[in-house]
Write a protein that holds these residues in place. Structure first.
Motif, PDB file in Angstrom:
ATOM      1  N   SER A   6      20.888  92.029  13.268  1.00 38.09           N
ATOM      2  CA  SER A   6      19.486  92.036  13.822  1.00 38.09           C
ATOM      3  C   SER A   6      19.321  90.905  14.865  1.00 38.09           C
ATOM      4  CB  SER A   6      18.389  92.201  12.734  1.00 38.09           C
ATOM      5  OG  SER A   6      18.469  90.912  12.099  1.00 38.09           O
ATOM      6  N   GLY A   7      18.175  90.878  15.865  1.00 35.48           N
ATOM      7  CA  GLY A   7      17.878  89.700  16.389  1.00 35.48           C
ATOM      8  C   GLY A   7      18.012  89.953  17.965  1.00 35.48           C
ATOM      9  N   CYS A  21      22.732  88.411  10.688  1.00 38.28           N
ATOM     10  CA  CYS A  21      23.625  89.250  10.143  1.00 38.28           C
ATOM     11  C   CYS A  21      23.661  89.109   8.573  1.00 38.28           C
ATOM     12  CB  CYS A  21      25.009  89.149  10.669  1.00 38.28           C
ATOM     13  SG  CYS A  21      26.439  90.505   9.819  1.00 38.28           S
ATOM     14  N   ILE A  22      23.079  90.239   7.719  1.00 41.01           N
ATOM     15  CA  ILE A  22      23.247  89.968   6.373  1.00 41.01           C
ATOM     16  C   ILE A  22      24.223  91.098   5.654  1.00 41.01           C
ATOM     17  CG2 ILE A  22      21.398  91.821   6.373  1.00 41.01           C
ATOM     18  CD1 ILE A  22      20.313  90.001   3.573  1.00 41.01           C
ATOM     19  N   TYR A  92      26.369  92.503  20.713  1.00 42.64           N
ATOM     20  CA  TYR A  92      26.843  91.614  19.758  1.00 42.64           C
ATOM     21  C   TYR A  92      27.341  92.524  18.283  1.00 42.64           C
ATOM     22  CZ  TYR A  92      26.130  87.956  23.266  1.00 42.64           C
ATOM     23  OH  TYR A  92      26.395  86.861  24.261  1.00 42.64           O
ATOM     24  N   TYR A  93      28.347  92.010  17.872  1.00 40.39           N
ATOM     25  CA  TYR A  93      28.584  92.545  16.601  1.00 40.39           C
ATOM     26  C   TYR A  93      29.189  91.153  15.671  1.00 40.39           C
ATOM     27  CZ  TYR A  93      29.429  96.744  19.336  1.00 40.39           C
ATOM     28  OH  TYR A  93      29.532  97.979  19.977  1.00 40.39           O
ATOM     29  N   GLY A 116      26.115  96.196  15.511  1.00 36.63           N
ATOM     30  CA  GLY A 116      25.831  95.710  16.841  1.00 36.63           C
ATOM     31  C   GLY A 116      24.468  95.715  17.494  1.00 36.63           C
ATOM     32  N   THR A 117      23.993  94.536  18.119  1.00 41.50           N
ATOM     33  CA  THR A 117      22.728  94.533  18.628  1.00 41.50           C
ATOM     34  C   THR A 117      22.826  94.011  20.176  1.00 41.50           C
ATOM     35  OG1 THR A 117      20.749  93.292  18.103  1.00 41.50           O
ATOM     36  CG2 THR A 117      22.716  92.099  17.583  1.00 41.50           C
ATOM     37  N   GLN A 118      21.997  94.781  20.653  1.00 38.77           N
ATOM     38  CA  GLN A 118      22.041  94.436  22.232  1.00 38.77           C
ATOM     39  C   GLN A 118      21.349  93.107  22.606  1.00 38.77           C
ATOM     40  OE1 GLN A 118      23.474  96.518  24.949  1.00 38.77           O
ATOM     41  NE2 GLN A 118      22.790  94.485  25.943  1.00 38.77           N
TER      42      GLN A 118
END
Length: 123
Positions: A6-7, A21-22, A92-93, A116-118
């Motif tokens: 996330s984020g 990342c959790i 981003y992963y 993944g988070t953009q």
């Protein structure tokens, strides 16, 4: 191990973002952790890594701007990104692999991946 990142978001050039990342299922302490990114039309690349032996790695273009950190008690790994540039735009992963020792640079070496988070950096 299940990872959830996330984020991400949209930020102007020069701005900052922190990705988190959790993990669920197992503790992090024996895992090598990493952040990869994939820009449109490009291959996925390693951005930063925190290996269970205590060493860290940063891709040359992010050195001095990105910081990876891990909290083994909370099963989290973060990527603090500062002075962002348009070329940092990518998905981003977070990734993890069991590894008490050793270093892991390649995508195929990581067994567990977040969704993944953009991250979009506007010029």
């Amino acid at each position: 191990v299940q990872l959830q990142a996330s984020g991400g978001g949209v930020v102007p050039a020069g701005g900052s973002l922190k990705l988190s990342c959790i993990a669920s299922g197992r503790t992090f302490s024996s895992y090598a952790l990493a952040w990869f990114r994939q820009a449109a039309g490009k291959e996925r690349e390693l951005v930063a890594a925190s290996w269970s032996g205590g060493s860290t790695y940063y891709e040359d273009s992010v050195k001095g701007r990105f910081t990876i950190s891990r909290d083994n008690d909370k099963n989290t790994v973060s990527l603090q990104m500062k002075t962002l540039k348009p070329e940092d735009t990518a998905v981003y992963y977070c990734a993890a692999t069991l590894g008490v020792t050793g270093v892991y640079y390649w995508e195929y070496e990581y067994d567990y991946w977040g969704q993944g988070t953009q991250v979009t950096v506007s010029s």
